[in-house]
Design a protein around this motif. Structure first.
Motif, short mmCIF file in Angstrom:
data_model
loop_
_atom_site.label_atom_id
_atom_site.label_comp_id
_atom_site.label_asym_id
_atom_site.label_seq_id
_atom_site.Cartn_x
_atom_site.Cartn_y
_atom_site.Cartn_z
N UNK A 21 28.60 52.28 41.37
CA UNK A 21 28.29 53.44 40.54
C UNK A 21 28.93 53.37 39.15
N UNK A 22 30.11 52.77 39.08
CA UNK A 22 30.88 52.87 37.83
C UNK A 22 30.96 51.58 37.03
N UNK A 23 30.60 50.41 37.62
CA UNK A 23 30.87 49.17 36.90
C UNK A 23 29.98 48.95 35.68
N UNK A 24 28.94 49.76 35.53
CA UNK A 24 28.15 49.68 34.30
C UNK A 24 28.95 50.25 33.12
N UNK A 25 29.79 51.26 33.43
CA UNK A 25 30.55 51.94 32.38
C UNK A 25 31.97 51.42 32.23
N UNK A 26 32.52 50.83 33.30
CA UNK A 26 33.91 50.40 33.31
C UNK A 26 34.04 48.99 33.88
N UNK A 27 35.19 48.37 33.66
CA UNK A 27 35.48 47.05 34.23
C UNK A 27 36.43 47.22 35.41
N UNK A 28 35.94 46.95 36.61
CA UNK A 28 36.78 47.04 37.81
C UNK A 28 37.57 45.74 37.92
N UNK A 29 38.90 45.84 37.80
CA UNK A 29 39.74 44.64 37.78
C UNK A 29 40.37 44.34 39.13
N UNK A 39 49.81 49.52 44.52
CA UNK A 39 50.95 49.47 43.61
C UNK A 39 51.10 48.08 43.00
N UNK A 40 51.02 47.05 43.85
CA UNK A 40 51.18 45.68 43.37
C UNK A 40 50.06 45.30 42.40
N UNK A 41 48.86 45.72 42.72
CA UNK A 41 47.70 45.38 41.89
C UNK A 41 47.78 46.07 40.53
N UNK A 42 48.19 47.32 40.54
CA UNK A 42 48.33 48.06 39.28
C UNK A 42 49.43 47.44 38.42
N UNK A 43 50.54 47.07 39.05
CA UNK A 43 51.64 46.47 38.30
C UNK A 43 51.19 45.16 37.65
N UNK A 44 50.36 44.40 38.35
CA UNK A 44 49.90 43.11 37.84
C UNK A 44 48.81 43.28 36.77
N UNK A 45 47.85 44.17 37.03
CA UNK A 45 46.68 44.30 36.15
C UNK A 45 46.87 45.30 35.01
#
Length: 198
Positions: A21-29, A39-45
């Protein structure tokens, strides 16, 4: 440049649906299936937004939000959950969530919410409440409660059987009375005053 998003939900199928639904408007990292992974993913990305479910294994939502605020202060945390009670909403906004929405939110409202979410710079408990003599009318309370559920002006108009222009007028009055600068700011202030019940 598109905003970067991390999706955190323990249901892979739900993550896949939201992503589509959202990847047209945003970049899912990245995607996470539990709190620790989020938590780990947010800290890295270091994404612009973490879209976070409330009930996941690994770490409570409160702990996850607190950790994200420490490790990635520029990340806004948007809660997307089936739980819509005001007590939970207050709790999560107090520890640093930027916005709170029900999983029954429509696509357009979700995109708007993610696009406008900003990281909190302080916990809600340190916000100075507006003067107590500035009170919201019953209709204004209805409107702000629906804004807190991430309904659009059109949806509020339909549910309350009033025009979109009237919704906008109520919203302007709410901002003025609360000294708010945005929808999220208004919601945070009414939560500080315990006005979302009902």
């Amino acid at each position: 440049m598109k905003r970067t998003i991390v999706l955190a939900d323990d249901h892979a199928l739900f993550r896949k649906g939201v992503r589509s639904l959202i990847e047209h408007d945003f970049t899912v990292v990245g995607e996470a299936g539990d709190g620790q992974e989020a938590i780990a993913l947010v800290e890295r990305a270091q994404p612009d937004v973490l879209l976070l479910d409330v009930e996941m294994p690994g770490s409570s939502a409160e702990r996850t939000i607190s950790s994200v605020r420490r490790r990635s202060p520029s990340t806004a945390v948007v809660i997307l959950t089936m739980h819509t009670d005001a007590v939970l909403q207050r709790q999560l906004l107090r520890v640093g969530a930027s916005a709170f929405a029900s999983k029954n939110i429509d696509e357009r409202a979700l995109v708007e919410l993610i696009a406008t979410a900003e990281p909190t710079s302080e916990t809600l408990s340190t916000d100075a409440p507006p003067p107590t003599d500035r009170i919201l009318t019953d209709r204004e309370l209805e409107v702000i409660r629906m804004i807190a559920q991430a309904y659009t002006n059109r949806e509020i108009s339909a549910r309350l059987n009033i025009t979109e222009g009237t919704v906008k007028r109520h919203t302007t009055n709410i901002y003025a009375k609360l000294g708010a600068t945005s929808r999220i700011d208004a919601v945070r202030k009414v939560i500080r005053l315990d006005l979302l019940e009902g």
